[in-house]
Design a protein around this motif. Sequence first.
Motif, PDB file in Angstrom:
ATOM      1  N   GLN A 165       0.854  -1.185   0.156  1.00  0.00           N
ATOM      2  CA  GLN A 165      -0.108  -0.143  -0.202  1.00  0.00           C
ATOM      3  C   GLN A 165       0.803   1.271  -0.025  1.00  0.00           C
ATOM      4  OE1 GLN A 165      -3.460   0.365  -0.123  1.00  0.00           O
ATOM      5  NE2 GLN A 165      -2.967   2.808  -0.344  1.00  0.00           N
ATOM      6  N   MET A 166       0.823   2.214  -1.042  1.00  0.00           N
ATOM      7  CA  MET A 166       1.524   3.240  -1.235  1.00  0.00           C
ATOM      8  C   MET A 166       0.648   4.443  -1.193  1.00  0.00           C
ATOM      9  SD  MET A 166       3.939   1.956  -4.280  1.00  0.00           S
ATOM     10  CE  MET A 166       2.867   1.824  -5.427  1.00  0.00           C
ATOM     11  N   ASN A 167       0.926   5.256   0.024  1.00  0.00           N
ATOM     12  CA  ASN A 167       0.251   6.542   0.276  1.00  0.00           C
ATOM     13  C   ASN A 167       1.429   7.882  -0.034  1.00  0.00           C
ATOM     14  OD1 ASN A 167      -2.107   4.854   0.621  1.00  0.00           O
ATOM     15  ND2 ASN A 167      -1.488   4.977   2.913  1.00  0.00           N
ATOM     16  N   GLY A 168       0.563   8.889  -0.251  1.00  0.00           N
ATOM     17  CA  GLY A 168       1.623  10.076  -0.239  1.00  0.00           C
ATOM     18  C   GLY A 168       2.520   9.872  -1.198  1.00  0.00           C
ATOM     19  N   LEU A 169       2.341   9.464  -2.589  1.00  0.00           N
ATOM     20  CA  LEU A 169       2.987   9.177  -3.545  1.00  0.00           C
ATOM     21  C   LEU A 169       3.859  10.520  -4.028  1.00  0.00           C
ATOM     22  CD1 LEU A 169       1.419   6.463  -5.515  1.00  0.00           C
ATOM     23  CD2 LEU A 169       3.596   6.063  -4.540  1.00  0.00           C
ATOM     24  N   LYS A 170       5.175  10.522  -4.436  1.00  0.00           N
ATOM     25  CA  LYS A 170       5.990  11.510  -4.789  1.00  0.00           C
ATOM     26  C   LYS A 170       6.345  11.292  -6.176  1.00  0.00           C
ATOM     27  CE  LYS A 170       7.695  12.320  -0.178  1.00  0.00           C
ATOM     28  NZ  LYS A 170       8.651  12.408   0.912  1.00  0.00           N
ATOM     29  N   PRO A 171       6.670  12.230  -6.904  1.00  0.00           N
ATOM     30  CA  PRO A 171       7.385  12.073  -8.366  1.00  0.00           C
ATOM     31  C   PRO A 171       8.659  10.808  -8.120  1.00  0.00           C
ATOM     32  CG  PRO A 171       6.796  14.166  -8.192  1.00  0.00           C
ATOM     33  CD  PRO A 171       6.511  13.472  -6.825  1.00  0.00           C
ATOM     34  N   GLU A 172       9.609  11.086  -7.079  1.00  0.00           N
ATOM     35  CA  GLU A 172      10.792  10.009  -7.143  1.00  0.00           C
ATOM     36  C   GLU A 172      10.270   8.778  -6.743  1.00  0.00           C
ATOM     37  OE1 GLU A 172       9.880  13.048  -5.428  1.00  0.00           O
ATOM     38  OE2 GLU A 172      10.733  12.988  -3.366  1.00  0.00           O
ATOM     39  N   ASP A 173       8.877   8.339  -6.535  1.00  0.00           N
ATOM     40  CA  ASP A 173       8.510   6.888  -6.247  1.00  0.00           C
ATOM     41  C   ASP A 173       8.310   6.229  -7.642  1.00  0.00           C
ATOM     42  OD1 ASP A 173       6.498   8.072  -3.440  1.00  0.00           O
ATOM     43  OD2 ASP A 173       8.572   7.012  -3.373  1.00  0.00           O
ATOM     44  N   THR A 174       8.633   7.202  -8.752  1.00  0.00           N
ATOM     45  CA  THR A 174       8.170   6.360 -10.060  1.00  0.00           C
ATOM     46  C   THR A 174       9.532   5.439 -10.335  1.00  0.00           C
ATOM     47  OG1 THR A 174       7.266   8.584 -10.893  1.00  0.00           O
ATOM     48  CG2 THR A 174       8.543   7.088 -12.610  1.00  0.00           C
ATOM     49  N   ALA A 175       8.969   4.272 -10.783  1.00  0.00           N
ATOM     50  CA  ALA A 175       9.779   3.183 -10.976  1.00  0.00           C
ATOM     51  C   ALA A 175       9.051   1.979 -11.332  1.00  0.00           C
ATOM     52  CB  ALA A 175      10.588   2.832  -9.753  1.00  0.00           C
ATOM     53  N   VAL A 176       9.775   0.927 -11.931  1.00  0.00           N
ATOM     54  CA  VAL A 176       9.333  -0.577 -11.973  1.00  0.00           C
ATOM     55  C   VAL A 176       9.147  -1.089 -10.508  1.00  0.00           C
ATOM     56  CG1 VAL A 176       9.276  -2.606 -13.091  1.00  0.00           C
ATOM     57  CG2 VAL A 176       9.800  -0.629 -14.415  1.00  0.00           C
ATOM     58  N   TYR A 177       8.336  -1.636 -10.156  1.00  0.00           N
ATOM     59  CA  TYR A 177       8.440  -2.310  -8.822  1.00  0.00           C
ATOM     60  C   TYR A 177       8.165  -3.794  -8.936  1.00  0.00           C
ATOM     61  CZ  TYR A 177       7.605   2.214  -6.256  1.00  0.00           C
ATOM     62  OH  TYR A 177       7.947   3.504  -5.710  1.00  0.00           O
ATOM     63  N   TYR A 178       9.144  -4.223  -8.132  1.00  0.00           N
ATOM     64  CA  TYR A 178       9.197  -5.925  -8.383  1.00  0.00           C
ATOM     65  C   TYR A 178       8.965  -6.622  -7.100  1.00  0.00           C
ATOM     66  CZ  TYR A 178      11.996  -4.764 -12.585  1.00  0.00           C
ATOM     67  OH  TYR A 178      12.525  -4.453 -13.912  1.00  0.00           O
ATOM     68  N   CYS A 179       8.257  -7.499  -7.102  1.00  0.00           N
ATOM     69  CA  CYS A 179       8.071  -8.408  -6.132  1.00  0.00           C
ATOM     70  C   CYS A 179       8.981  -9.549  -5.878  1.00  0.00           C
ATOM     71  CB  CYS A 179       6.608  -9.078  -6.175  1.00  0.00           C
ATOM     72  SG  CYS A 179       6.291 -10.250  -5.084  1.00  0.00           S
ATOM     73  N   ALA A 180       9.548 -10.037  -4.781  1.00  0.00           N
ATOM     74  CA  ALA A 180      10.399 -10.842  -4.635  1.00  0.00           C
ATOM     75  C   ALA A 180      10.251 -12.142  -3.434  1.00  0.00           C
ATOM     76  CB  ALA A 180      11.913 -10.350  -4.519  1.00  0.00           C
ATOM     77  N   ALA A 181      10.769 -13.189  -3.651  1.00  0.00           N
ATOM     78  CA  ALA A 181      10.501 -14.364  -2.633  1.00  0.00           C
ATOM     79  C   ALA A 181      11.752 -14.872  -2.171  1.00  0.00           C
ATOM     80  CB  ALA A 181       9.545 -15.357  -3.137  1.00  0.00           C
ATOM     81  N   LYS A 182      11.786 -15.296  -1.087  1.00  0.00           N
ATOM     82  CA  LYS A 182      13.122 -15.862  -0.480  1.00  0.00           C
ATOM     83  C   LYS A 182      12.971 -16.938   0.405  1.00  0.00           C
ATOM     84  CE  LYS A 182      17.340 -14.939   2.193  1.00  0.00           C
ATOM     85  NZ  LYS A 182      17.956 -13.720   2.820  1.00  0.00           N
ATOM     86  N   PRO A 183      13.224 -18.269   0.160  1.00  0.00           N
ATOM     87  CA  PRO A 183      12.784 -19.335   1.013  1.00  0.00           C
ATOM     88  C   PRO A 183      13.321 -19.113   2.614  1.00  0.00           C
ATOM     89  CG  PRO A 183      13.942 -20.053  -1.117  1.00  0.00           C
ATOM     90  CD  PRO A 183      14.029 -18.641  -0.881  1.00  0.00           C
ATOM     91  N   GLY A 184      12.657 -19.753   3.419  1.00  0.00           N
ATOM     92  CA  GLY A 184      12.999 -19.866   4.896  1.00  0.00           C
ATOM     93  C   GLY A 184      11.995 -19.133   5.668  1.00  0.00           C
ATOM     94  N   GLY A 185      11.374 -18.094   5.042  1.00  0.00           N
ATOM     95  CA  GLY A 185      10.403 -17.312   5.917  1.00  0.00           C
ATOM     96  C   GLY A 185      11.019 -16.216   6.737  1.00  0.00           C
ATOM     97  N   THR A 186      12.408 -16.074   6.996  1.00  0.00           N
ATOM     98  CA  THR A 186      12.859 -15.183   7.900  1.00  0.00           C
ATOM     99  C   THR A 186      12.862 -13.601   7.447  1.00  0.00           C
ATOM    100  OG1 THR A 186      14.009 -16.770   9.057  1.00  0.00           O
ATOM    101  CG2 THR A 186      14.911 -14.312   9.204  1.00  0.00           C
TER     102      THR A 186
END
Length: 122
Positions: free
Chosen positions: A82-103
């Motif tokens: 959830q992204m609130n108060g967005l700014k022009p400097e937040d412009t980007a490609v956003y990537y989701c990532a996963a890491k095994p182990g859960g920590t």
Amino acid sequence: QVQLVESGGRLVQAGGSLRLSCVASGRIFSSYAMGWFRQAPGKEREFVAAISGSGGTTGYAGSVKGRFTISRDNAKNTVYLQMNGLKPEDTAVYYCAAKPGGTYSRSGYNYWGQGTQVTVSS
């Protein structure tokens, strides 16, 4: 193997809000820590936020703390940003990532989505 598909990116005006979603394949979603990263044109990819497998631990980059919130629904194999108060400097490609182990972790992610474009106009 985990496959990740992001959605929710679009053009938004400064000050606006967006919610990104990332759906993961696989049956043991809760065993993965999840993270959001972003890459702006001409810049390196950077950490945005992460959450532990249980959802009990979260962390944020200083530039988004207080404006962005990461959460997950393990029953739906989905992590949100959830992204609130967005700014022009937040412009980007956003990537989701996963890491095994859960920590909870800010680095060392093994699996990546294809990215979703967020553009914030001034």
